[in-house]
Design an enzyme around this catalytic site. Structure first.
Site, short mmCIF file in Angstrom:
data_model
loop_
_atom_site.label_atom_id
_atom_site.label_comp_id
_atom_site.label_asym_id
_atom_site.label_seq_id
_atom_site.Cartn_x
_atom_site.Cartn_y
_atom_site.Cartn_z
N LEU A 22 0.81 -1.22 0.00
CA LEU A 22 0.00 0.00 0.00
C LEU A 22 0.84 1.27 0.00
O LEU A 22 0.32 2.36 -0.24
CB LEU A 22 -0.92 0.03 1.24
CG LEU A 22 -1.64 -1.27 1.61
CD1 LEU A 22 -2.52 -1.04 2.84
CD2 LEU A 22 -2.47 -1.79 0.45
N TYR A 61 2.20 11.39 -11.45
CA TYR A 61 1.73 10.38 -10.50
C TYR A 61 1.29 9.12 -11.24
O TYR A 61 1.66 7.99 -10.89
CB TYR A 61 0.58 10.95 -9.68
CG TYR A 61 -0.07 9.96 -8.74
CD1 TYR A 61 0.68 9.33 -7.74
CD2 TYR A 61 -1.43 9.65 -8.84
CE1 TYR A 61 0.09 8.42 -6.88
CE2 TYR A 61 -2.02 8.74 -7.98
CZ TYR A 61 -1.26 8.13 -7.01
OH TYR A 61 -1.83 7.23 -6.16
N LYS A 76 2.77 5.23 -10.93
CA LYS A 76 1.97 4.08 -10.52
C LYS A 76 1.99 3.00 -11.60
O LYS A 76 2.05 1.79 -11.30
CB LYS A 76 0.53 4.51 -10.22
CG LYS A 76 0.39 5.47 -9.05
CD LYS A 76 0.89 4.88 -7.75
CE LYS A 76 -0.13 3.98 -7.09
NZ LYS A 76 0.30 3.55 -5.72
N ASN A 99 -11.42 6.95 -5.94
CA ASN A 99 -11.32 7.64 -4.64
C ASN A 99 -11.83 6.73 -3.52
O ASN A 99 -12.95 6.21 -3.59
CB ASN A 99 -12.15 8.93 -4.66
CG ASN A 99 -11.60 9.94 -5.65
OD1 ASN A 99 -10.46 10.35 -5.54
ND2 ASN A 99 -12.41 10.30 -6.63
N HIS A 146 -45.36 9.60 36.60
CA HIS A 146 -45.27 9.43 38.05
C HIS A 146 -46.33 8.44 38.53
O HIS A 146 -47.31 8.15 37.80
CB HIS A 146 -45.43 10.78 38.74
CG HIS A 146 -44.39 11.78 38.35
ND1 HIS A 146 -43.05 11.49 38.38
CD2 HIS A 146 -44.49 13.07 37.92
CE1 HIS A 146 -42.37 12.55 37.99
NE2 HIS A 146 -43.21 13.53 37.69
N PRO A 147 -46.19 7.87 39.72
CA PRO A 147 -47.16 6.90 40.23
C PRO A 147 -48.59 7.44 40.18
O PRO A 147 -48.85 8.60 40.55
CB PRO A 147 -46.70 6.68 41.67
CG PRO A 147 -45.23 6.93 41.63
CD PRO A 147 -45.06 8.06 40.66
N GLY A 148 -49.49 6.62 39.68
CA GLY A 148 -50.90 6.99 39.59
C GLY A 148 -51.27 7.82 38.38
O GLY A 148 -52.46 8.04 38.13
N VAL A 149 -50.31 8.27 37.61
CA VAL A 149 -50.58 9.13 36.46
C VAL A 149 -51.04 8.30 35.27
O VAL A 149 -50.50 7.23 34.99
CB VAL A 149 -49.32 9.95 36.08
CG1 VAL A 149 -49.46 10.58 34.70
CG2 VAL A 149 -49.06 11.02 37.13
#
Length: 370
Positions: free
Chosen positions: A53, A103, A107, A132, A279-282
């Protein structure tokens, strides 16, 4: 198996090394910038397989192309010959090898050296002319538009677009690694011109629009379709540029005497996720939908769900709690509510099959309990 990765500290190299380390029976040897051709030869002598690489793509002087691409690859080939045995090689070339720039010429010269080695020895060589490549750990402001755009958008920096209609051909780094790894243990001889699949095609403008949509998703809560294809890979790449202080982001929390409610995530075609407390009871709810569907999951506490058919008046009640996970689903035409029957605050996850539309809410008040 001893596997040599040249350019192991580069973008593709880092990703490939991690994938190799996940395999049983693999010892990774690394050749990195600053080491000599003699170092390379010593490591090739130990190797059973080479991923080549290393190379030069953004030098200060074009003369560096020949040294970093042609001469380095020739040194690798010489080291393989000196080893006296077939050592399979995977080489990362570039689509630029088709062109006559400095380049591309370098290569192509590296490819020629590898082809000559294979012709002489018959040993396997795979040459990848990569378009790419994008993915995590790619250096921004270097040679990847994807990396630069991701980095700058994440950090609130300006980006520059010369031509939004410019075409891009992209491959994802995990797909590159998977293609490379497929050659380990493969029985082959000679040169093979290989390719990574899939290749994604888009434009600079579409790419930038997609990245901006990723950024907006943390404020409008609407996620992109990030489960497949290019969008999946781009999203993984984009978030990889988050610094640790951006790993979390806040939600809007609505509170009243009953408890709290927060939306977490919305999709354009598969609804939204939220959670609430009671909440509780809601009792929360007390409405029906014509089309909308909801799924409730009590993750903490105890709940009573009650349903009433809006035409027949038929009633139904069921109970669930956080210790025994169970999804409770609402059905169109049935009014429904949920009551906290426990002693502590109840926490409930909620999915709805559509994003709440404040202009046309499919939510009609209808009392369930007397």
């Amino acid at each position: 198996m001893k596997v040599l990765v040249t350019g192991a500290n580069g973008f593709i190299g880092k990703n490939l090394v991690i994938h190799l380390q996940e395999l049983e029976g693999i010892e990774v040897l690394r050749f990195v910038r600053g080491e000599s051709f003699a170092d390379l030869a010593a490591k090739v002598a130990q190797a059973d397989f080479v991923f080549h690489l290393a190379g030069v793509n953004r030098p200060k002087d074009d003369a560096e192309f020949a040294h970093g691409n042609c001469e380095l690859t020739q040194a690798l080939c010489d080291a393989v010959r000196a080893a006296g045995r077939a050592i399979p090689i995977v080489y990362t070339s570039s689509i630029q090898a088709e062109r006559e720039n400095a380049y591309g010429v370098s290569k192509r010269g590296a490819e020629d050296a590898l082809r000559a080695l294979a012709d002489q020895t018959g040993q396997p060589v795979w040459i990848y002319r990569l378009p790419n490549v994008f993915g995590k750990w790619c250096r921004p402001n270097y040679n990847s538009a994807v990396a630069t755009f991701c980095h700058n958008i994440v950090h609130g920096l300006l980006i520059s677009i010369n031509d939004p209609d410019a075409q891009l051909r992209l491959v994802y780094v995990d797909d590159v690694a998977r293609a490379f790894l497929s050659h380990l243990g493969q029985d082959a001889q000679g040169v093979h011109d290989a390719a990574v699949e899939p290749v994604y095609e888009t434009t600079v403008g579409r790419l930038v629009d997609q990245l901006h949509a990723f950024k907006r998703s943390r404020t409008d809560m609407v996620t992109e379709p990030v489960g497949l294809g290019l969008v999946r890979a781009l999203y993984a790449t984009y978030i990889s540029y988050y610094p640790p202080e951006q790993f979390a982001y806040p939600l809007v929390k609505h509170e009243d005497l009953r408890g709290s409610f927060s939306e977490m995530l919305k999709t354009r075609d598969s609804g939204q996720f939220s959670y609430f407390t009671a909440h509780p009871g809601v009792t929360r709810g007390g409405h029906y939908h014509h089309t909308k569907n909801e799924k409730f999951l009590v993750v903490h506490g105890k709940a009573s769900f009650k349903f009433r058919h809006v035409v027949t008046g038929e009633e139904y009640e069921l109970f669930t709690n956080g210790d025994e996970p169970q999804v409770v689903e609402t059905v169109p035409g049935w009014s429904h509510d949920i009551t906290n029957i426990g002693e502590h605050t109840m926490v409930v996850l909620l999915w709805a099959n559509e994003i709440f539309d404040r202009e046309r809410p499919d939510t009609k008040n209808y009392k369930v309990r007397n």
